[in-house]
Design a protein around this motif. Sequence first.
Motif, mmCIF file in Angstrom:
data_model
loop_
_atom_site.group_PDB
_atom_site.id
_atom_site.type_symbol
_atom_site.label_atom_id
_atom_site.label_comp_id
_atom_site.label_asym_id
_atom_site.label_seq_id
_atom_site.Cartn_x
_atom_site.Cartn_y
_atom_site.Cartn_z
ATOM 1 N N ASN A 1 0.855 -1.181 0.000
ATOM 2 C CA ASN A 1 0.000 0.000 0.000
ATOM 3 C C ASN A 1 0.898 1.240 0.000
ATOM 4 O O ASN A 1 2.125 1.125 0.050
ATOM 5 C CB ASN A 1 -1.007 -0.015 1.172
ATOM 6 C CG ASN A 1 -0.362 0.220 2.527
ATOM 7 O OD1 ASN A 1 0.533 1.044 2.669
ATOM 8 N ND2 ASN A 1 -0.847 -0.492 3.538
ATOM 9 N N CYS B 1 2.174 -7.505 3.135
ATOM 10 C CA CYS B 1 0.731 -7.331 3.209
ATOM 11 C C CYS B 1 0.118 -8.711 3.412
ATOM 12 O O CYS B 1 0.471 -9.657 2.701
ATOM 13 C CB CYS B 1 0.171 -6.713 1.935
ATOM 14 S SG CYS B 1 -1.610 -6.470 2.043
ATOM 15 N N PHE B 2 -0.807 -8.822 4.372
ATOM 16 C CA PHE B 2 -1.254 -10.140 4.807
ATOM 17 C C PHE B 2 -2.078 -10.907 3.798
ATOM 18 O O PHE B 2 -2.246 -12.120 3.921
ATOM 19 C CB PHE B 2 -2.012 -10.046 6.127
ATOM 20 C CG PHE B 2 -1.962 -11.335 6.888
ATOM 21 C CD1 PHE B 2 -0.866 -11.682 7.637
ATOM 22 C CD2 PHE B 2 -2.998 -12.239 6.780
ATOM 23 C CE1 PHE B 2 -0.777 -12.899 8.272
ATOM 24 C CE2 PHE B 2 -2.932 -13.468 7.428
ATOM 25 C CZ PHE B 2 -1.810 -13.801 8.180
ATOM 26 N N MET C 1 3.084 3.564 7.568
ATOM 27 C CA MET C 1 2.983 2.114 7.812
ATOM 28 C C MET C 1 4.273 1.431 7.368
ATOM 29 O O MET C 1 4.767 0.527 8.045
ATOM 30 C CB MET C 1 1.788 1.541 7.047
ATOM 31 C CG MET C 1 1.238 0.285 7.654
ATOM 32 S SD MET C 1 -0.299 -0.181 6.833
ATOM 33 C CE MET C 1 -0.270 -1.941 7.213
ATOM 34 N N SER D 1 -11.575 -8.772 4.491
ATOM 35 C CA SER D 1 -10.229 -9.348 4.298
ATOM 36 C C SER D 1 -10.185 -10.839 4.593
ATOM 37 O O SER D 1 -9.184 -11.495 4.318
ATOM 38 C CB SER D 1 -9.231 -8.608 5.205
ATOM 39 O OG SER D 1 -9.092 -7.256 4.796
ATOM 40 N N THR E 1 -7.592 -10.810 11.616
ATOM 41 C CA THR E 1 -7.256 -9.755 10.662
ATOM 42 C C THR E 1 -8.061 -8.494 10.972
ATOM 43 O O THR E 1 -8.687 -8.400 12.027
ATOM 44 C CB THR E 1 -7.481 -10.222 9.202
ATOM 45 O OG1 THR E 1 -6.929 -9.235 8.311
ATOM 46 C CG2 THR E 1 -8.965 -10.429 8.878
ATOM 47 N N THR E 2 -8.091 -7.561 10.048
ATOM 48 C CA THR E 2 -8.678 -6.235 10.271
ATOM 49 C C THR E 2 -10.195 -6.256 10.052
ATOM 50 O O THR E 2 -10.967 -6.397 10.980
ATOM 51 C CB THR E 2 -8.012 -5.220 9.342
ATOM 52 O OG1 THR E 2 -8.124 -5.710 7.984
ATOM 53 C CG2 THR E 2 -6.541 -5.041 9.694
ATOM 54 N N SER F 1 -4.352 1.807 1.806
ATOM 55 C CA SER F 1 -4.432 0.575 2.592
ATOM 56 C C SER F 1 -5.116 -0.469 1.722
ATOM 57 O O SER F 1 -5.827 -0.114 0.770
ATOM 58 C CB SER F 1 -5.229 0.793 3.871
ATOM 59 O OG SER F 1 -6.588 1.070 3.564
ATOM 60 N N ILE F 2 -4.891 -1.745 2.026
ATOM 61 C CA ILE F 2 -5.467 -2.829 1.224
ATOM 62 C C ILE F 2 -6.471 -3.575 2.091
ATOM 63 O O ILE F 2 -6.102 -4.215 3.086
ATOM 64 C CB ILE F 2 -4.361 -3.773 0.705
ATOM 65 C CG1 ILE F 2 -3.413 -2.997 -0.216
ATOM 66 C CG2 ILE F 2 -4.962 -4.979 -0.027
ATOM 67 C CD1 ILE F 2 -2.120 -3.705 -0.526
ATOM 68 N N GLY G 1 -3.213 -10.865 11.494
ATOM 69 C CA GLY G 1 -3.583 -10.811 10.091
ATOM 70 C C GLY G 1 -3.409 -9.474 9.416
ATOM 71 O O GLY G 1 -4.214 -9.120 8.536
ATOM 72 N N CYS G 2 -2.377 -8.706 9.799
ATOM 73 C CA CYS G 2 -2.084 -7.440 9.131
ATOM 74 C C CYS G 2 -0.659 -7.003 9.473
ATOM 75 O O CYS G 2 -0.234 -7.142 10.618
ATOM 76 C CB CYS G 2 -3.060 -6.354 9.561
ATOM 77 S SG CYS G 2 -2.773 -4.757 8.779
ATOM 78 N N ALA G 3 0.046 -6.475 8.486
ATOM 79 C CA ALA G 3 1.417 -5.997 8.708
ATOM 80 C C ALA G 3 1.444 -4.868 9.731
ATOM 81 O O ALA G 3 2.417 -4.690 10.454
ATOM 82 C CB ALA G 3 2.022 -5.523 7.391
ATOM 83 N N VAL H 1 -7.322 -0.847 8.574
ATOM 84 C CA VAL H 1 -5.857 -0.990 8.586
ATOM 85 C C VAL H 1 -5.166 0.255 9.167
ATOM 86 O O VAL H 1 -4.340 0.142 10.068
ATOM 87 C CB VAL H 1 -5.334 -1.265 7.163
ATOM 88 C CG1 VAL H 1 -3.819 -1.164 7.099
ATOM 89 C CG2 VAL H 1 -5.791 -2.640 6.677
HETATM 90 C C1 5HY Z 1 -2.078 -5.597 5.344
HETATM 91 N N1 5HY Z 1 -3.858 -4.665 4.282
HETATM 92 O O1 5HY Z 1 -1.336 -6.351 5.931
HETATM 93 C C2 5HY Z 1 -3.462 -5.947 4.858
HETATM 94 C C3 5HY Z 1 -4.362 -6.404 5.965
HETATM 95 C C4 5HY Z 1 -5.738 -6.658 5.447
HETATM 96 O O2 5HY Z 1 -2.872 -2.677 3.807
HETATM 97 N N2 5HY Z 1 -1.772 -4.350 4.932
HETATM 98 C C5 5HY Z 1 -2.846 -3.805 4.301
HETATM 99 O O3 5HY Z 1 -6.686 -6.147 6.026
HETATM 100 O O4 5HY Z 1 -5.893 -7.363 4.449
#
Ligand code: 5HY
Length: 244
Positions: A9, A76-77, A14, A120, A115-116, A43-44, A180-182, A147
């Motif tokens: 992202n 990224c998870f 981050m 996800s 995770t978030t 963010s993903i 479940g998230c970096a 995230v």
């Molecule tokens: C992550 N998204 O590790 C995933 C977590 C997710 O931006 N960094 C992100 O929610 O999928």
Amino acid sequence: MRILVVNPNTSSSMTKSIGAAARAAAYPSTEIVAVNPKSGPVSIEGYFDEAFAVPGLLEEILAGERAGAEGFVIACFDDTGLEAARAAASGPVVAIGEAAFHCASLIAHRFSVVTTLSRSIAPIEANLVKYGLDRRCAKVRACEVPVLALEDPASGARQKLSAEIARALAEDHSDAIVLGCAGMAELAASLAREHGAPVIDGVAAAVKLIEALGALGLATSKLGPYAPPLPKRFTGAFAAMGSS
Ligand code: 5HY
């Protein structure tokens, strides 16, 4: 060894915290270079964001390869663009989801992932099946924390994450937790102490696995699907990615 850690992202704050977690885990002799693309989602969260993060990730991987990186971490998870990155790079590529699942399966009978956001969960479950580790995962849960809220101490993110971990340990019969998230990397140690259970961060796990592969002299096999991309023309916004 020089390891390129790519946060797919575009959140530079981050990337900074991911780089710090990677350096904390790495050997002193390991050089960690943490980067993120200039283009893509900040963010993903789910499939749409993930799709738009892949070209930027691959641009960073190719630039890292040219700059002499010997190993690559996808931070990224949902393991964004993992297979394409393995085709693009000659050194080993490890994504944080895959790394955390493998480490968890070495120290626990079954693990839960927290995770978030709920959106996800499906990509993570699909990866578990793809890696053949779904039978070792009791459940993939979401703590409903966006995230980027993980970086805001006033968001209550840590409390919500900790509460979901408590529910996972109480209900899933799992004996380890995978974050479940970096963006959760720096919380692993204190959450493990708080819950008296192994809590695994994929950023640290991926760095240690790349170091281990390096020490074994192992890199991605180029005999099969991870062979280098065929030279061809790319058009439009991606013209620079092509090669004649
Ligand atoms: C992550 N998204 O590790 C995933 C977590 C997710 O931006 N960094 C992100 O929610 O999928």
